[in-house]
Motif scaffolding. Structure first.
Motif, PDB file in Angstrom:
ATOM      1  N   UNK A 255       0.827  -1.209   0.000  1.00  0.00           N
ATOM      2  CA  UNK A 255       0.000   0.000   0.000  1.00  0.00           C
ATOM      3  C   UNK A 255       0.857   1.254   0.000  1.00  0.00           C
ATOM      4  N   UNK A 256       1.899   1.260   0.825  1.00  0.00           N
ATOM      5  CA  UNK A 256       2.741   2.445   0.927  1.00  0.00           C
ATOM      6  C   UNK A 256       3.550   2.671  -0.339  1.00  0.00           C
ATOM      7  N   UNK A 257       3.958   1.549  -0.986  1.00  0.00           N
ATOM      8  CA  UNK A 257       4.719   1.718  -2.230  1.00  0.00           C
ATOM      9  C   UNK A 257       3.820   2.120  -3.394  1.00  0.00           C
ATOM     10  N   UNK A 258       2.612   1.548  -3.420  1.00  0.00           N
ATOM     11  CA  UNK A 258       1.705   1.869  -4.522  1.00  0.00           C
ATOM     12  C   UNK A 258       1.146   3.286  -4.414  1.00  0.00           C
ATOM     13  N   UNK A 259       1.030   3.806  -3.203  1.00  0.00           N
ATOM     14  CA  UNK A 259       0.411   5.117  -3.001  1.00  0.00           C
ATOM     15  C   UNK A 259       1.434   6.201  -2.741  1.00  0.00           C
ATOM     16  N   UNK A 260       2.627   6.059  -3.367  1.00  0.00           N
ATOM     17  CA  UNK A 260       3.615   7.122  -3.258  1.00  0.00           C
ATOM     18  C   UNK A 260       3.055   8.389  -3.906  1.00  0.00           C
ATOM     19  N   UNK A 261       3.063   9.452  -3.153  1.00  0.00           N
ATOM     20  CA  UNK A 261       2.517  10.709  -3.669  1.00  0.00           C
ATOM     21  C   UNK A 261       1.027  10.837  -3.460  1.00  0.00           C
ATOM     22  N   UNK A 262       0.386   9.806  -2.916  1.00  0.00           N
ATOM     23  CA  UNK A 262      -1.051   9.860  -2.635  1.00  0.00           C
ATOM     24  C   UNK A 262      -1.270   9.739  -1.133  1.00  0.00           C
ATOM     25  N   UNK A 263      -2.459  10.062  -0.711  1.00  0.00           N
ATOM     26  CA  UNK A 263      -2.769  10.022   0.709  1.00  0.00           C
ATOM     27  C   UNK A 263      -2.963   8.582   1.160  1.00  0.00           C
ATOM     28  N   UNK A 264      -2.290   8.224   2.249  1.00  0.00           N
ATOM     29  CA  UNK A 264      -2.383   6.876   2.806  1.00  0.00           C
ATOM     30  C   UNK A 264      -3.362   6.906   3.975  1.00  0.00           C
ATOM     31  N   UNK A 265      -4.216   5.899   4.046  1.00  0.00           N
ATOM     32  CA  UNK A 265      -5.203   5.812   5.112  1.00  0.00           C
ATOM     33  C   UNK A 265      -4.533   5.202   6.347  1.00  0.00           C
ATOM     34  N   UNK A 266      -3.917   6.065   7.158  1.00  0.00           N
ATOM     35  CA  UNK A 266      -3.240   5.581   8.362  1.00  0.00           C
ATOM     36  C   UNK A 266      -4.228   5.115   9.422  1.00  0.00           C
ATOM     37  N   UNK A 267      -5.435   5.638   9.427  1.00  0.00           N
ATOM     38  CA  UNK A 267      -6.432   5.201  10.401  1.00  0.00           C
ATOM     39  C   UNK A 267      -6.799   3.737  10.166  1.00  0.00           C
ATOM     40  N   UNK A 268      -6.961   3.343   8.924  1.00  0.00           N
ATOM     41  CA  UNK A 268      -7.242   1.945   8.599  1.00  0.00           C
ATOM     42  C   UNK A 268      -6.077   1.053   9.002  1.00  0.00           C
ATOM     43  N   UNK A 269      -4.862   1.536   8.727  1.00  0.00           N
ATOM     44  CA  UNK A 269      -3.671   0.792   9.121  1.00  0.00           C
ATOM     45  C   UNK A 269      -3.621   0.614  10.635  1.00  0.00           C
ATOM     46  N   UNK A 270      -3.967   1.652  11.373  1.00  0.00           N
ATOM     47  CA  UNK A 270      -3.947   1.589  12.831  1.00  0.00           C
ATOM     48  C   UNK A 270      -5.000   0.615  13.348  1.00  0.00           C
ATOM     49  N   UNK A 271      -6.181   0.625  12.743  1.00  0.00           N
ATOM     50  CA  UNK A 271      -7.243  -0.298  13.167  1.00  0.00           C
ATOM     51  C   UNK A 271      -6.855  -1.745  12.901  1.00  0.00           C
ATOM     52  N   UNK A 272      -6.244  -2.008  11.755  1.00  0.00           N
ATOM     53  CA  UNK A 272      -5.800  -3.372  11.443  1.00  0.00           C
ATOM     54  C   UNK A 272      -4.721  -3.840  12.415  1.00  0.00           C
ATOM     55  N   UNK A 273      -3.800  -2.955  12.745  1.00  0.00           N
ATOM     56  CA  UNK A 273      -2.755  -3.305  13.710  1.00  0.00           C
ATOM     57  C   UNK A 273      -3.358  -3.583  15.080  1.00  0.00           C
TER      58      UNK A 273
END
Length: 593
Positions: A255-273
């Motif tokens: 996700x982080x590599x594919x969305x270089x230059x785009x907004x990353x959904x860190x809230x979703x990442x935090x919920x999954x973690x």
């Protein structure tokens, strides 16, 4: 365990075989002893019977007056009567007594009365025959008694052997066959994985010891198997958990590599973690490379006590995982990459995670991935800014080398025109006006060339589709036929190299359209064995030496781009007619290898 089993199966087997052998030996010795006693019974009976016959002969020869035959018969009778066979007989006292009576009667009664016409001869002969018959009968009875005794001994031996055999078979079945069958069945079941088998063998021999050992082994294996199953279940759960963690990390990295230059959904990442490590209190603070306060603060909805409520970011700075002294329940994971702090990931837990726990390692990996992603985003922004500055530099250089010079030339011509106006030199104004008109046309043409150059771009698919698109536009604008041979699909070119190749090919093709007066253009892009890329644009026109008017500005631009590629640009006449433009350069990726 072995001390409790001192018996032996071999002792039972040896005892059984010894009993059978002992009975057989005793039977054979008894039979031999009886047959040895009866060995001369038949001969003794024969001799006793012959004494009876000799008595008849002696009486016959005496009564008929055959004196010589009577003497011979008498000598033969006495010889047989004194035969050593009777001394070898182990007879009963009755046989010895009858034999003594027979001898006594012969020597005292019958032999003295052996004379012809003796009235007592017949009576003595009869008595002698009766004694001989009595001895023969006793000898026969004794022989028959021995035979009966031999048969009795054999029958008793056979009976005892049968009884002993049955007893031995029963004991062998009880002591050996049944335990062996139980052991074999248990071993077969254990071989199939049934460790609940138990063998109950009574006794104190090797089979009982083997059964007890097998039971003990089954108990040990069953206990070990239970422990292994428990460990397998634990390992399976751990593998499933690790698999989920790896999938989560892989998804995060992608996700982080594919969305270089785009907004990353860190809230979703935090919920999954949070769901993965089963810890509800997690918050994320993101800062710029040089910032001191977070521009983004995320946390779980279940959190009630936030660390960032205090707004004191100084307690969160660090270069490694650490624990907050004021709140020991909080473990902080700084987002640091290349000594640049991009924020912090805070995990609040009632029981602090151990340093080597999988949750700690997973959170650390996520923090490293977030820091790497932010660093890559910074690098990407820097590259974009550098590319923008380079592009502006190129535009400025192009404007300076083309349009600025043309405008300077026009300014000089305007100055000349103004000077001639002041001097009233009207005859010199028309040539200046003509030069101004030509200069304006040239400046306008250069402006169009620059606009076309700056608007040209490489498509997302790469250089090959961009070349095809350029050739399609040139085909629509002219009657020439363009052929493309693109043979460097496997060569990794940088974006700048693709732009320069596309611009040189476009400029060369435009020159052929405007000046070659030919019908065909061939564009060939290939790579040599030395990893050198060669771009060739050739046509079937009049050739470079016969071109009346050539765009020297376009030639300069191509030479400048060739220098940017650290390559070499050659323009020459083509064999068979026409012009050939050849660019040779080595890609940066090939040089790095």
């Amino acid at each position: 365990m072995k001390k409790r089993f001192l018996g032996s199966v071999m002792f039972h087997i040896t005892l059984s075989l010894s009993s059978i052998i002992a009975i057989a030996i005793m039977t054979m010795f008894a039979s031999y002893w009886i047959t040895e006693q009866a060995d001369i019974d038949a001969y003794a009976i024969n001799v006793g019977g012959s004494l009876r016959m000799q008595t008849y002969q002696i009486g016959f020869y005496t009564n008929t007056g055959l004196t010589d035959e009577a003497e011979k018969a008498t000598l033969l009778f006495e010889k047989k009567l004194d035969s050593p066979i009777f001394s070898q007989l182990r007879q009963s006292t009755d046989v010895i007594s009858v034999l003594n009576d027979l001898k006594l009667f012969w020597y005292e009664e019958l032999k003295p009365n052996l004379s012809q016409n003796n009235p007592l001869l017949t009576q003595h002969l009869a008595t002698q025959v009766l004694l001989a018959n009595k001895m023969v009968t006793l000898l026969q009875n004794n022989a028959e008694h021995r035979i009966v005794l031999l048969r009795t001994i054999q029958l008793v031996a056979v009976f005892i052997t049968l009884i002993l055999g049955v007893l031995i078979f029963y004991l062998m079945k009880l002591w050996i066959q049944t335990p062996m069958a139980q052991l074999t069945q248990a071993a077969h079941a254990i071989g199939k994985g049934d460790f609940t088998q138990r063998v109950h063998v009574k006794g104190d021999d090797e089979l009982a010891l083997l059964a007890a050992t097998l039971n003990h082994t089954c108990d040990a294996i069953a206990a070990m198997y239970g422990q292994l199953e428990k460990r397998v279940q634990e390992q399976t759960q751990e593998l499933k958990r690790n698999n989920k963690a790896l999938l989560f990390l892989f998804s995060t990295v992608r996700t982080m590599l594919e969305k270089q230059g785009h907004k990353i959904d860190y809230q979703k990442l935090l919920d999954q973690l949070t769901e993965l490590i089963n810890i509800q209190n997690i918050e994320l603070c993101l800062m710029t490379a040089h910032g001191e306060t977070p521009y983004l603060h995320l946390h779980n909805q279940q959190m009630k006590d936030h660390l960032c409520v205090a707004k004191n970011c100084n307690i969160c700075f660090g270069d490694a995982v650490f624990t907050n002294i004021e709140k020991p329940d909080n473990t902080l994971y700084p987002l640091v990459y290349n000594n640049i702090n991009y924020g912090v990931l805070v995990v609040s837990n009632d029981q602090t995670m151990s340093t080597h726990s999988w949750q700690n390692q997973l959170v650390q990996s996520v923090a490293d991935q977030i820091a790497l992603s932010l660093n890559l985003a910074d690098q990407h922004n820097k590259e974009r800014r550098i590319a923008l500055l380079q592009e502006r530099t190129v535009i400025a250089r192009e404007l300076h080398d083309s349009l600025a010079q043309a405008l300077s030339y026009l300014k000089i011509q305007v100055t000349r025109l103004d000077f001639s106006q002041k001097k009233l030199q009207y005859d010199q104004q028309q040539p200046i006006i003509d030069e101004l008109r030509l200069g304006l046309d040239s400046a306008y043409r250069q402006l169009r060339e620059l606009l076309t150059t700056f608007r040209l771009k490489v498509l997302d698919e790469g250089l090959y589709p961009a070349l095809n698109k350029t050739l399609e536009l040139l085909t629509e604008q002219s009657d020439m036929h363009f052929s493309l041979n693109f043979a460097i699909q496997q060569v990794p070119l940088s974006p700048m190299e693709e732009i320069h190749l596309l611009q040189i090919a476009r400029e060369a093709c435009q020159n052929t359209v405007h000046h070659s007066q030919g019908r065909n253009v061939w564009i060939d892009v290939k790579q040599t064995h030395t990893n050198t890329v060669v771009l060739t644009i050739s046509d079937d026109g009049i050739g470079i030496t016969k071109t009346a008017k050539l765009n020297h500005y376009g030639m300069a631009i191509m030479q400048e781009r060739a220098k940017q590629l650290n390559g070499e640009l050659n323009i020459s006449d083509r064999l068979g007619g026409g012009t050939e433009v050849m660019l040779t350069f080595t890609p940066q990726n090939s040089t790095a290898q």
